[in-house]
Design a protein around this motif. Structure first.
Motif, PDB file in Angstrom:
ATOM      1  N   ALA A   3       0.856  -1.181   0.000  1.00  0.00           N
ATOM      2  CA  ALA A   3       0.000   0.000   0.000  1.00  0.00           C
ATOM      3  C   ALA A   3       0.891   1.230   0.000  1.00  0.00           C
ATOM      4  N   PHE A   4       0.476   2.246  -0.729  1.00  0.00           N
ATOM      5  CA  PHE A   4       1.249   3.476  -0.823  1.00  0.00           C
ATOM      6  C   PHE A   4       0.346   4.637  -0.431  1.00  0.00           C
ATOM      7  N   THR A   5       0.776   5.427   0.531  1.00  0.00           N
ATOM      8  CA  THR A   5       0.011   6.589   0.983  1.00  0.00           C
ATOM      9  C   THR A   5       0.815   7.852   0.737  1.00  0.00           C
ATOM     10  N   GLY A   6       0.145   8.851   0.187  1.00  0.00           N
ATOM     11  CA  GLY A   6       0.794  10.124  -0.066  1.00  0.00           C
ATOM     12  C   GLY A   6      -0.255  11.198  -0.223  1.00  0.00           C
ATOM     13  N   TYR A   7       0.149  12.326  -0.766  1.00  0.00           N
ATOM     14  CA  TYR A   7      -0.768  13.447  -0.956  1.00  0.00           C
ATOM     15  C   TYR A   7      -0.853  13.809  -2.432  1.00  0.00           C
ATOM     16  N   TYR A   8      -2.073  13.962  -2.902  1.00  0.00           N
ATOM     17  CA  TYR A   8      -2.316  14.429  -4.266  1.00  0.00           C
ATOM     18  C   TYR A   8      -3.036  15.765  -4.175  1.00  0.00           C
ATOM     19  N   LYS A   9      -2.313  16.833  -4.514  1.00  0.00           N
ATOM     20  CA  LYS A   9      -2.864  18.190  -4.447  1.00  0.00           C
ATOM     21  C   LYS A   9      -3.482  18.472  -3.076  1.00  0.00           C
ATOM     22  N   VAL A  11      -4.572  16.364  -0.829  1.00  0.00           N
ATOM     23  CA  VAL A  11      -5.522  15.360  -0.323  1.00  0.00           C
ATOM     24  C   VAL A  11      -4.773  14.060  -0.038  1.00  0.00           C
ATOM     25  N   LYS A  12      -4.957  13.509   1.147  1.00  0.00           N
ATOM     26  CA  LYS A  12      -4.303  12.258   1.512  1.00  0.00           C
ATOM     27  C   LYS A  12      -4.953  11.101   0.771  1.00  0.00           C
ATOM     28  N   VAL A  13      -4.148  10.330   0.044  1.00  0.00           N
ATOM     29  CA  VAL A  13      -4.653   9.236  -0.795  1.00  0.00           C
ATOM     30  C   VAL A  13      -3.820   7.982  -0.533  1.00  0.00           C
ATOM     31  N   THR A  14      -4.494   6.855  -0.389  1.00  0.00           N
ATOM     32  CA  THR A  14      -3.817   5.561  -0.298  1.00  0.00           C
ATOM     33  C   THR A  14      -4.212   4.725  -1.505  1.00  0.00           C
ATOM     34  N   VAL A  15      -3.221   4.077  -2.113  1.00  0.00           N
ATOM     35  CA  VAL A  15      -3.459   3.244  -3.287  1.00  0.00           C
ATOM     36  C   VAL A  15      -2.955   1.833  -2.986  1.00  0.00           C
ATOM     37  N   ASN A  34     -14.677   0.998   8.446  1.00  0.00           N
ATOM     38  CA  ASN A  34     -15.076   0.887   9.854  1.00  0.00           C
ATOM     39  C   ASN A  34     -13.946   0.984  10.872  1.00  0.00           C
ATOM     40  N   PHE A  35     -12.720   0.636  10.477  1.00  0.00           N
ATOM     41  CA  PHE A  35     -11.610   0.646  11.431  1.00  0.00           C
ATOM     42  C   PHE A  35     -10.612   1.771  11.178  1.00  0.00           C
ATOM     43  N   TYR A  36     -10.582   2.305   9.956  1.00  0.00           N
ATOM     44  CA  TYR A  36      -9.568   3.305   9.614  1.00  0.00           C
ATOM     45  C   TYR A  36     -10.163   4.646   9.184  1.00  0.00           C
ATOM     46  N   ASP A  37     -11.447   4.836   9.409  1.00  0.00           N
ATOM     47  CA  ASP A  37     -12.110   6.118   9.129  1.00  0.00           C
ATOM     48  C   ASP A  37     -11.959   6.593   7.691  1.00  0.00           C
ATOM     49  N   THR A  38     -11.866   5.674   6.760  1.00  0.00           N
ATOM     50  CA  THR A  38     -11.815   6.032   5.344  1.00  0.00           C
ATOM     51  C   THR A  38     -13.187   6.541   4.919  1.00  0.00           C
ATOM     52  N   GLU A  39     -13.223   7.683   4.268  1.00  0.00           N
ATOM     53  CA  GLU A  39     -14.491   8.302   3.881  1.00  0.00           C
ATOM     54  C   GLU A  39     -14.933   7.935   2.476  1.00  0.00           C
ATOM     55  N   LEU A  40     -13.980   7.653   1.593  1.00  0.00           N
ATOM     56  CA  LEU A  40     -14.299   7.376   0.190  1.00  0.00           C
ATOM     57  C   LEU A  40     -13.354   6.323  -0.354  1.00  0.00           C
ATOM     58  N   ILE A  41     -13.917   5.340  -1.043  1.00  0.00           N
ATOM     59  CA  ILE A  41     -13.102   4.358  -1.768  1.00  0.00           C
ATOM     60  C   ILE A  41     -13.512   4.388  -3.232  1.00  0.00           C
ATOM     61  N   ILE A  42     -12.530   4.589  -4.090  1.00  0.00           N
ATOM     62  CA  ILE A  42     -12.749   4.544  -5.535  1.00  0.00           C
ATOM     63  C   ILE A  42     -12.097   3.269  -6.051  1.00  0.00           C
ATOM     64  N   SER A 184      -4.542   3.856 -17.976  1.00  0.00           N
ATOM     65  CA  SER A 184      -4.134   5.140 -17.404  1.00  0.00           C
ATOM     66  C   SER A 184      -5.256   6.171 -17.492  1.00  0.00           C
ATOM     67  N   GLN A 185      -6.141   6.057 -18.490  1.00  0.00           N
ATOM     68  CA  GLN A 185      -7.262   6.995 -18.597  1.00  0.00           C
ATOM     69  C   GLN A 185      -8.168   6.893 -17.367  1.00  0.00           C
ATOM     70  N   MET A 186      -8.396   5.684 -16.930  1.00  0.00           N
ATOM     71  CA  MET A 186      -9.221   5.436 -15.747  1.00  0.00           C
ATOM     72  C   MET A 186      -8.579   6.059 -14.501  1.00  0.00           C
ATOM     73  N   MET A 187      -7.260   5.930 -14.393  1.00  0.00           N
ATOM     74  CA  MET A 187      -6.546   6.516 -13.251  1.00  0.00           C
ATOM     75  C   MET A 187      -6.639   8.045 -13.280  1.00  0.00           C
ATOM     76  N   LYS A 188      -6.511   8.613 -14.473  1.00  0.00           N
ATOM     77  CA  LYS A 188      -6.611  10.075 -14.601  1.00  0.00           C
ATOM     78  C   LYS A 188      -7.988  10.561 -14.152  1.00  0.00           C
ATOM     79  N   ILE A 189      -9.015   9.799 -14.509  1.00  0.00           N
ATOM     80  CA  ILE A 189     -10.372  10.163 -14.090  1.00  0.00           C
ATOM     81  C   ILE A 189     -10.488  10.113 -12.570  1.00  0.00           C
ATOM     82  N   ALA A 190      -9.942   9.067 -11.951  1.00  0.00           N
ATOM     83  CA  ALA A 190     -10.005   8.940 -10.499  1.00  0.00           C
ATOM     84  C   ALA A 190      -9.326  10.116  -9.803  1.00  0.00           C
TER      85      ALA A 190
END
Length: 197
Positions: A3-9, A11-15, A34-42, A184-190
């Motif tokens: 798992a990789f966690t960083g910031y995109y503009k 915003v904290k993002v984990t991939v 439920n355990f890590y308070d993640t608000e959104l999963i794409i 990569s188009q799908m990733m750009k959209i995300a």
């Protein structure tokens, strides 16, 4: 799993990978919500089209996720419940996708509609395509229904953004060398979506 966690503009993002199928993604997403308070999963991944107008390389935003699994029976949900994404996230994803694909020289298209989350990858069910075509399903995949159900139960947000890797009707498949550019188009959209939230 890596798992990789960083910031995109800002915003904290984990991939990371969710594995394949309902059992795997249901564990990961349940724990994240439920355990890590993640608000959104794409979820970004591939799907198989069952429609002649939904072509290989096109993008599908899953606005509903039917399933032939009994997974939903284990939830405290209405009997007629069909898993859906957060409507605001879906609307913003459509705008992000249109901007990304507008600059696509190959003319890949955006489709928003229902998918079927299959439990079995290699099914012997003969009429499965025609049966789900009657429900206006665009494509088959293996995770969205579990993702959406877990988000609903946790009061969180989710969306599946999918690239069509094959067309089940025609037998056409994405060439292995095409996967890097096409996915990569799908990733750009995300990531464009993340900017809008």
């Amino acid at each position: 799993e890596l798992a990789f966690t960083g910031y995109y503009k800002g915003v904290k993002v984990t991939v990371f990978s969710s594995g394949m199928g309902i059992p795997s993604i249901s564990i990961y997403t349940y724990e994240l919500f439920n355990f890590y308070d993640t608000e959104l999963i794409i979820r970004v991944g591939t799907c198989g089209s069952i429609q002649p107008h939904v072509n290989v390389h096109d993008i599908v935003l899953a606005s509903r996720a039917f399933t032939n699994s009994n997974f939903l029976e284990h939830f405290d949900l209405p009997a007629d419940y069909i898993p859906v994404p957060d409507p605001d996230v879906l609307e913003k994803a459509e705008k992000a996708a249109m901007e990304v694909l507008n600059g696509d020289p190959d003319g890949h298209e955006l489709h928003t509609g229902a998918v079927l989350t299959e439990e079995i990858y290699y099914s012997s069910e003969i009429d499965i395509v025609s049966r789900w075509d009657k429900q206006d399903v665009l494509a088959f995949e293996m995770e969205a229904a579990a993702l959406y159900a877990n988000a609903s139960q946790a009061g969180k947000k989710a969306l599946a953004i999918l690239t069509v890797s094959n067309n089940i009707l025609t037998g056409e498949e994405m060439e292995p060398e095409d996967r890097e550019h096409s996915l990569s188009q799908m990733m750009k959209i995300a990531f464009s979506l993340i900017e809008r939230l």
